[in-house]
Design an enzyme around this catalytic site. Structure first.
Site, PDB file in Angstrom:
ATOM      1  N   HIS A   4      23.381 -32.596  12.133  1.00 23.84           N
ATOM      2  CA  HIS A   4      23.515 -34.049  12.077  1.00 23.84           C
ATOM      3  C   HIS A   4      23.607 -34.801  13.396  1.00 23.84           C
ATOM      4  O   HIS A   4      23.529 -36.023  13.384  1.00 23.84           O
ATOM      5  CB  HIS A   4      24.746 -34.414  11.238  1.00 23.84           C
ATOM      6  CG  HIS A   4      24.681 -33.895   9.842  1.00 23.84           C
ATOM      7  ND1 HIS A   4      23.781 -34.370   8.912  1.00 23.84           N
ATOM      8  CD2 HIS A   4      25.387 -32.929   9.222  1.00 23.84           C
ATOM      9  CE1 HIS A   4      23.953 -33.718   7.780  1.00 23.84           C
ATOM     10  NE2 HIS A   4      24.918 -32.830   7.934  1.00 23.84           N
ATOM     11  N   LYS A  28      14.883 -28.894   2.911  1.00 22.86           N
ATOM     12  CA  LYS A  28      16.094 -29.663   2.612  1.00 22.86           C
ATOM     13  C   LYS A  28      15.634 -31.067   2.225  1.00 22.86           C
ATOM     14  O   LYS A  28      14.838 -31.680   2.931  1.00 22.86           O
ATOM     15  CB  LYS A  28      17.033 -29.713   3.820  1.00 22.86           C
ATOM     16  CG  LYS A  28      18.348 -30.404   3.513  1.00 22.86           C
ATOM     17  CD  LYS A  28      19.332 -30.323   4.670  1.00 22.86           C
ATOM     18  CE  LYS A  28      20.645 -31.003   4.281  1.00 22.86           C
ATOM     19  NZ  LYS A  28      21.588 -31.025   5.392  1.00 22.86           N
ATOM     20  N   HIS A  38      31.499 -32.106   7.783  1.00 24.84           N
ATOM     21  CA  HIS A  38      30.569 -32.352   6.668  1.00 24.84           C
ATOM     22  C   HIS A  38      30.172 -33.819   6.667  1.00 24.84           C
ATOM     23  O   HIS A  38      31.009 -34.699   6.830  1.00 24.84           O
ATOM     24  CB  HIS A  38      31.251 -31.999   5.337  1.00 24.84           C
ATOM     25  CG  HIS A  38      30.449 -32.372   4.134  1.00 24.84           C
ATOM     26  ND1 HIS A  38      29.307 -31.716   3.780  1.00 24.84           N
ATOM     27  CD2 HIS A  38      30.628 -33.362   3.221  1.00 24.84           C
ATOM     28  CE1 HIS A  38      28.816 -32.282   2.672  1.00 24.84           C
ATOM     29  NE2 HIS A  38      29.602 -33.285   2.327  1.00 24.84           N
TER      30      HIS A  38
END
Length: 116
Positions: free
Chosen positions: A9, A37, A113
């Site tokens: 990310h 993904k 996350h």
């Protein structure tokens, strides 16, 4: 989990924003290895700015846990195109500055996350 979060990310060097960027980064960051993904967000901020989100007030994550935090950052959202098939994964990009929610864990608190 922190290092996985960084790989999936964080891209502070870029502003991202186009389909070519998404196609390249999704492959480079190993998110097209066994399958495509479907969706991923790259955050274009310094890791210290991202980590500072972990010091904001706790909010509820999608999974019900209370270890999420909200902040505003520059992002590129990469969404798999409908015609994309592994191993030729193809993505559409959308660049914006928006609210994000990340889960943080540990001492010191680190992002682990990307919730939404």
């Amino acid at each position: 989990m922190y290092h996985r979060f960084l790989r999936q990310h964080v891209d502070p060097e870029e502003t991202g924003g186009n389909d070519t960027y998404c196609n390249l980064m999704m492959q480079r960051r190993k998110m097209t290895m066994r399958q495509c993904k479907r969706f991923n967000t790259f955050v274009h901020e310094d890791i210290w700015n991202i980590r500072s989100i972990c010091s904001t007030t706790n909010i509820q994550c999608k999974n019900g846990k209370m270890n999420c935090h909200e902040g505003v950052v520059r992002v590129t959202d990469c969404r798999e195109t409908g015609s994309s098939r592994f191993p030729n994964c193809r993505y559409r990009a959308l660049a914006s500055t928006r609210h994000v929610v990340i889960a943080c864990e540990g001492d010191p608190q680190l992002p682990v996350h990307f919730d939404r």
